[in-house]
Design an enzyme around this catalytic site. Structure first.
Site, mmCIF file in Angstrom:
data_model
loop_
_atom_site.group_PDB
_atom_site.id
_atom_site.type_symbol
_atom_site.label_atom_id
_atom_site.label_comp_id
_atom_site.label_asym_id
_atom_site.label_seq_id
_atom_site.Cartn_x
_atom_site.Cartn_y
_atom_site.Cartn_z
ATOM 1 N N SER A 112 0.783 -1.236 0.000
ATOM 2 C CA SER A 112 0.000 0.000 0.000
ATOM 3 C C SER A 112 0.818 1.291 0.000
ATOM 4 C CB SER A 112 -0.959 0.014 1.194
ATOM 5 O OG SER A 112 -0.249 0.029 2.411
ATOM 6 N N LYS B 244 -5.960 4.705 8.287
ATOM 7 C CA LYS B 244 -4.792 5.454 7.814
ATOM 8 C C LYS B 244 -5.054 6.960 7.840
ATOM 9 C CE LYS B 244 -2.879 1.643 5.181
ATOM 10 N NZ LYS B 244 -2.429 1.113 3.888
#
Length: 341
Positions: free
Chosen positions: A234, A279
């Site tokens: 990611s 996140k």
């Protein structure tokens, strides 16, 4: 109650508490991780410095015990996932960790390729062999190879891709023996493996490993990425931006703290990731002012849409920016006004 009985009950309670903490449920729990500045992690030889910073964002993931399960159920930004949603069938902890680290390695390689090509710098690849991700249970490689091994020769012959390796094995017959040369922990070894027919009716001979190509990118100037403790793909977008920013004279950060997430394909496409809301929380806590999120061409339930929900909920001042490609992220930064002192 006697003092002796009280002590015994206390010991029993402590033992039960420890046992329940060590008993894992069939779930993984994820929670907001960190936003980590990339300049200390990535170093382009002779690269330019930056006033602001690019940051990768992470989630913390681990097996759930009864306590972490309850906490996750009560927490807004902790998520529970069934084991089968995270790990492949019969995949061991070691195989899972190796798969995550390999995805990170691949993410770094693709990020370097995208950034250097954007900067107009040639990129070359050196093929190393096939990387063993998993060993299939009950197959010939079991007990002979291990996840993380690098197979670079078969019967004394090097090969140029995993397709070449598979084609050579497929040209044999079940029961034939092949000799594999492989590297493990920096040491070269050889092992003989009797081939076995794949149990799918095809009778195709196999070694019994899940594999991927292992390639090393060759660029000038050299670039080093230290991400040994971070797994998964990611960080691809943010890696690409940091590397590109060190390659060019213009500072794309413009003095801002810039976080984000998204996988990176060699054509520059930014892909969907997991844990986007966690996140966003991590980036906000780290003081990020801009956050790049995969837009997925405006699809319903996109990472960008989820990120906006979290951003509104935590009342962050951080700007959430949707991107589908590396080019879009660069263009946004090029047109960004420099941060005032």
């Amino acid at each position: 109650m006697s003092r002796k009985a009280s002590i015994s009950l206390s010991i029993l309670a402590a033992v039960l508490l420890m046992a329940s903490a060590l008993y894992y449920l069939p779930y993984y729990v994820s929670k907001p991780g960190m936003a980590k500045e990339l300049e200390p992690i990535i170093e382009v030889e002779g690269g330019y410095e930056e006033e602001g910073s690019f940051m990768l964002t992470t989630v913390r993931m681990g097996r759930a015990n009864i306590y972490s399960y309850i906490i996750a159920k009560m927490s807004k930004y902790q998520e529970l996932y069934p084991v089968e949603d995270i790990r492949a069938e019969n995949e061991s902890d070691e195989e899972y960790n190796i798969r995550q680290l390999h995805m990170m390695d691949n993410s770094k390689t693709v990020a370097i390729e995208v950034a250097y090509k954007k900067a107009g710098i040639p990129v070359e690849y050196n093929y190393k062999g096939v990387y063993v991700l998993r060993i299939m249970e009950g197959m010939p490689a079991e007990g002979k190879l291990m996840p993380g091994d690098l197979v670079f020769e078969v019967d004394g012959n090097e090969f140029e891709s995993s397709d070449d390796f598979i084609a050579y094995i497929s040209s044999k017959k079940p029961g034939d023996i092949v000799q594999l040369a492989y590297k493990r922990n920096g040491k070269t070894n050889n092992v003989e493996v009797p081939l076995k027919a794949l149990d799918d009716g095809s009778e195709r001979p196999v070694v019994g490993i899940q594999l991927v190509d292992d390639k090393e990118i060759d660029v000038d100037p050299d670039v080093t990425v230290h991400s040994e403790e971070i797994g998964g793909p990611s960080a691809g977008l943010m890696f690409s931006l940091e590397i590109y920013n060190q390659l060019i004279e213009e500072d794309l950060t413009k003095g801002y703290e810039i976080a984000g997430t998204g996988t990176m394909s060699s054509d520059g496409t930014v892909g969907r990731i997991g844990g986007i809301q966690q996140k966003v929380v991590a980036a906000d806590k780290a003081g990020a002012e801009i956050f790049f999120a995969p837009f997925e061409k405006g699809a319903k339930g996109s990472n960008y849409e989820e990120a906006m929900i979290a951003a509104k909920d935590i009342k962050t001042k951080m700007k959430i920016v949707p991107v589908d490609t590396f080019e879009e992220a660069v263009s946004y930064l090029e047109n960004l006004n420099k941060k005032s002192s």
